[in-house]
Write an enzyme that holds these catalytic residues in place. Structure first.
Site, PDB file in Angstrom:
ATOM      1  N   GLU A  10       4.924  -5.098   6.991  1.00 60.03           N
ATOM      2  CA  GLU A  10       4.168  -4.050   7.701  1.00 60.03           C
ATOM      3  C   GLU A  10       4.702  -3.791   9.099  1.00 60.03           C
ATOM      4  OE1 GLU A  10       2.774  -6.421   5.851  1.00 60.03           O
ATOM      5  OE2 GLU A  10       1.069  -5.620   4.723  1.00 60.03           O
ATOM      6  N   GLU A  63      -0.570  -9.326  -0.485  1.00 58.35           N
ATOM      7  CA  GLU A  63      -1.980  -9.571  -0.164  1.00 58.35           C
ATOM      8  C   GLU A  63      -2.849  -9.534  -1.415  1.00 58.35           C
ATOM      9  OE1 GLU A  63      -1.745  -6.425   2.783  1.00 58.35           O
ATOM     10  OE2 GLU A  63      -2.449  -7.812   4.329  1.00 58.35           O
ATOM     11  N   GLY A  73       0.722  -5.033   1.007  1.00 55.54           N
ATOM     12  CA  GLY A  73      -0.500  -5.076   0.207  1.00 55.54           C
ATOM     13  C   GLY A  73      -0.289  -5.714  -1.159  1.00 55.54           C
ATOM     14  N   ALA A 124       0.865  -1.176   0.000  1.00 51.12           N
ATOM     15  CA  ALA A 124       0.000   0.000   0.000  1.00 51.12           C
ATOM     16  C   ALA A 124       0.906   1.231   0.000  1.00 51.12           C
ATOM     17  CB  ALA A 124      -0.900  -0.013   1.222  1.00 51.12           C
TER      18      ALA A 124
HETATM   19  N1  CAA Z   1       4.656   3.223  -0.631  1.00 55.60           N
HETATM   20  C1  CAA Z   1       5.064   4.393  -1.174  1.00 55.60           C
HETATM   21  N2  CAA Z   1       6.171   4.482  -1.928  1.00 55.60           N
HETATM   22  C2  CAA Z   1       6.901   3.366  -2.127  1.00 55.60           C
HETATM   23  C3  CAA Z   1       6.542   2.128  -1.568  1.00 55.60           C
HETATM   24  C4  CAA Z   1       5.358   2.085  -0.785  1.00 55.60           C
HETATM   25  N3  CAA Z   1       4.902   0.921  -0.252  1.00 55.60           N
HETATM   26  N4  CAA Z   1       7.461   1.215  -1.935  1.00 55.60           N
HETATM   27  C5  CAA Z   1       8.360   1.853  -2.699  1.00 55.60           C
HETATM   28  N5  CAA Z   1       8.028   3.161  -2.822  1.00 55.60           N
HETATM   29  C6  CAA Z   1       8.732   4.196  -3.564  1.00 55.60           C
HETATM   30  C7  CAA Z   1       9.975   4.664  -2.835  1.00 55.60           C
HETATM   31  O1  CAA Z   1       9.639   5.608  -1.842  1.00 55.60           O
HETATM   32  C8  CAA Z   1      10.780   5.263  -3.960  1.00 55.60           C
HETATM   33  O2  CAA Z   1      10.245   6.523  -4.267  1.00 55.60           O
HETATM   34  P1  CAA Z   1      11.269   7.765  -4.607  1.00 55.60           P
HETATM   35  O3  CAA Z   1      12.025   7.303  -5.819  1.00 55.60           O
HETATM   36  O4  CAA Z   1      10.321   8.878  -4.870  1.00 55.60           O
HETATM   37  O5  CAA Z   1      12.133   7.922  -3.398  1.00 55.60           O
HETATM   38  C9  CAA Z   1      10.462   4.344  -5.123  1.00 55.60           C
HETATM   39  O6  CAA Z   1       9.244   3.675  -4.787  1.00 55.60           O
HETATM   40  C10 CAA Z   1      11.517   3.281  -5.356  1.00 55.60           C
HETATM   41  O7  CAA Z   1      11.722   2.583  -4.142  1.00 55.60           O
HETATM   42  P2  CAA Z   1      13.164   2.407  -3.448  1.00 55.60           P
HETATM   43  O8  CAA Z   1      14.054   3.537  -3.821  1.00 55.60           O
HETATM   44  O9  CAA Z   1      12.954   2.150  -2.001  1.00 55.60           O
HETATM   45  O10 CAA Z   1      13.648   1.081  -4.207  1.00 55.60           O
HETATM   46  P3  CAA Z   1      14.664  -0.025  -3.653  1.00 55.60           P
HETATM   47  O11 CAA Z   1      14.926  -0.926  -4.816  1.00 55.60           O
HETATM   48  O12 CAA Z   1      15.781   0.595  -2.918  1.00 55.60           O
HETATM   49  O13 CAA Z   1      13.801  -0.857  -2.533  1.00 55.60           O
HETATM   50  C11 CAA Z   1      11.844  -1.977  -1.672  1.00 55.60           C
HETATM   51  C12 CAA Z   1      12.681  -1.593  -2.908  1.00 55.60           C
HETATM   52  C13 CAA Z   1      12.647  -2.958  -0.793  1.00 55.60           C
HETATM   53  C14 CAA Z   1      10.586  -2.658  -2.179  1.00 55.60           C
HETATM   54  C15 CAA Z   1      11.522  -0.716  -0.833  1.00 55.60           C
HETATM   55  O14 CAA Z   1      10.974   0.257  -1.719  1.00 55.60           O
HETATM   56  C16 CAA Z   1      10.535  -0.931   0.268  1.00 55.60           C
HETATM   57  O15 CAA Z   1      10.888  -1.475   1.301  1.00 55.60           O
HETATM   58  N6  CAA Z   1       9.250  -0.509   0.080  1.00 55.60           N
HETATM   59  C17 CAA Z   1       8.243  -0.549   1.085  1.00 55.60           C
HETATM   60  C18 CAA Z   1       7.694  -1.948   1.255  1.00 55.60           C
HETATM   61  C19 CAA Z   1       6.632  -1.984   2.342  1.00 55.60           C
HETATM   62  O16 CAA Z   1       6.866  -1.660   3.485  1.00 55.60           O
HETATM   63  N7  CAA Z   1       5.394  -2.408   1.981  1.00 55.60           N
HETATM   64  C20 CAA Z   1       4.297  -2.508   2.904  1.00 55.60           C
HETATM   65  C21 CAA Z   1       3.473  -1.289   2.857  1.00 55.60           C
HETATM   66  S1  CAA Z   1       2.205  -1.276   4.127  1.00 55.60           S
HETATM   67  C22 CAA Z   1       0.915  -2.166   3.502  1.00 55.60           C
HETATM   68  O17 CAA Z   1       0.983  -2.688   2.425  1.00 55.60           O
HETATM   69  C23 CAA Z   1      -0.316  -2.227   4.375  1.00 55.60           C
HETATM   70  C24 CAA Z   1      -1.262  -3.343   4.012  1.00 55.60           C
HETATM   71  O18 CAA Z   1      -1.228  -4.413   4.576  1.00 55.60           O
HETATM   72  C25 CAA Z   1      -2.281  -3.143   3.026  1.00 55.60           C
END
Ligand code: CAA
Length: 259
Positions: free
Chosen positions: A133, A113, A110, A66
């Site tokens: 999460e 999921e 998400g 998400a």
């Molecule tokens: N939400 C918003 N933006 C996100 C995102 C997310 N879940 N995942 C990645 N992005 C964005 C980053 O902020 C980045 O944006 P900018 O270029 O503007 O800075 C862009 O996508 C590229 O990401 P990274 O630079 O971080 O890429 P990476 O290759 O270094 O890492 C990754 C990849 C490991 C997937 C890392 O992006 C990450 O950990 N993302 C978050 C994953 C996460 O925590 N997901 C769970 C979300 S909560 C949820 O989903 C609730 C639910 O149950 C419904």
């Protein structure tokens, strides 16, 4: 019809394809995108020209969860009142035709999921699944704590949700989360091939199988077997049952009409 900003939609033959398309954010799923996704899936569901649906993302990410930027500022009353996340995510549960998730790269939070909401998952060898999460101080909110234990056992589900570690495609297949692994450059072709096989079957029969398998998650064995038996009986009311069996006896391929 709806103008889509964050997804791409096309049909190939009798297969509908939805591509999540916010590559710069690794397909972090925002509210608008999920609304579009639900709309597109239900449109395919209602179309006589579509027999099976494929949902995919980009090479790097099916979806990285998400959208955290959208969630960061929300408080309890906000998320409670809007029934945040499930509100427009659960549209996919209304889809009665099969939806195959074709997953390459990250399927996190998400994203994992969403893949699990689909009927089965075909993974590229690059696929990585996780429920991170907990690192954000929240718990999975779109079925992660419920669908993962059903898919991969309690022990692995606890491990995934509590440690936030990622699972690669090999482990995901071993655990039963994905049905098969294919080379990344073959992902869409393989997903389409599977979808075409399904789309050539009798549509009501396909839908009954989906309904019956999903019933297994909701009920006891006795009730589930009864549900299956009644649908099984129902297939004998279709012309497709006559055609399927006649074709077998005549040693030819069946031609199903969906009636
Ligand atoms: N939400 C918003 N933006 C996100 C995102 C997310 N879940 N995942 C990645 N992005 C964005 C980053 O902020 C980045 O944006 P900018 O270029 O503007 O800075 C862009 O996508 C590229 O990401 P990274 O630079 O971080 O890429 P990476 O290759 O270094 O890492 C990754 C990849 C490991 C997937 C890392 O992006 C990450 O950990 N993302 C978050 C994953 C996460 O925590 N997901 C769970 C979300 S909560 C949820 O989903 C609730 C639910 O149950 C419904």
């Amino acid at each position: 019809s709806m103008q889509y900003e964050h997804i791409l939609v096309e049909t190939r033959g009798r297969v509908g394809l939805v591509t999540l398309n916010r590559p710069a954010a690794l397909n972090a799923l925002n509210d608008r995108q999920m609304e579009e996704l639900g709309h597109a899936l239900l449109a395919f569901d209602g179309s006589d020209d579509v027999g099976c649906i494929v949902l995919t993302g980009s090479e790097k990410a099916f979806a990285a969860g998400a959208d955290i930027t959208e969630m960061a500022g929300l408080n309890y009353a906000d998320v409670y009142k809007s029934d945040f996340i499930t509100r427009n995510w659960e549209q996919i549960r209304r889809v009665r035709k099969p939806v195959i998730a074709a997953v390459a790269g990250y399927a996190l939070g998400g994203g994992c999921e969403l893949a699990m909401m689909c009927d089965f998952i075909i993974a590229a060898d690059t696929a990585r699944f996780g429920q991170p999460e907990i690192k954000l101080g929240i718990i999975p909110g779109a079925g992660g704590t419920q669908r993962l234990p059903r898919a991969i056992s309690k022990s692995k589900a606890m491990d995934m949700c509590l440690t936030a570690r990622m699972m690669d495609a090999e482990e995901a297949e071993r655990a039963g989360l994905v049905s098969r692994i294919v080379p990344a450059d073959r992902l869409l072709d393989e997903a389409f091939a599977a979808a075409e096989v399904i789309a050539a079957m009798s549509l009501p029969t396909v839908m009954m199988i989906k309904e019956s398998v999903n019933r297994a998650y909701e009920t006891t064995l006795g009730e589930g077997l009864l549900f299956e038996r009644r649908l099984f009986h129902g297939t004998f009311a279709t012309e497709d049952q006559k055609e399927g069996m006649q074709a077998f006896l005549e040693k030819r391929l069946p031609s199903f009409k969906g009636v």
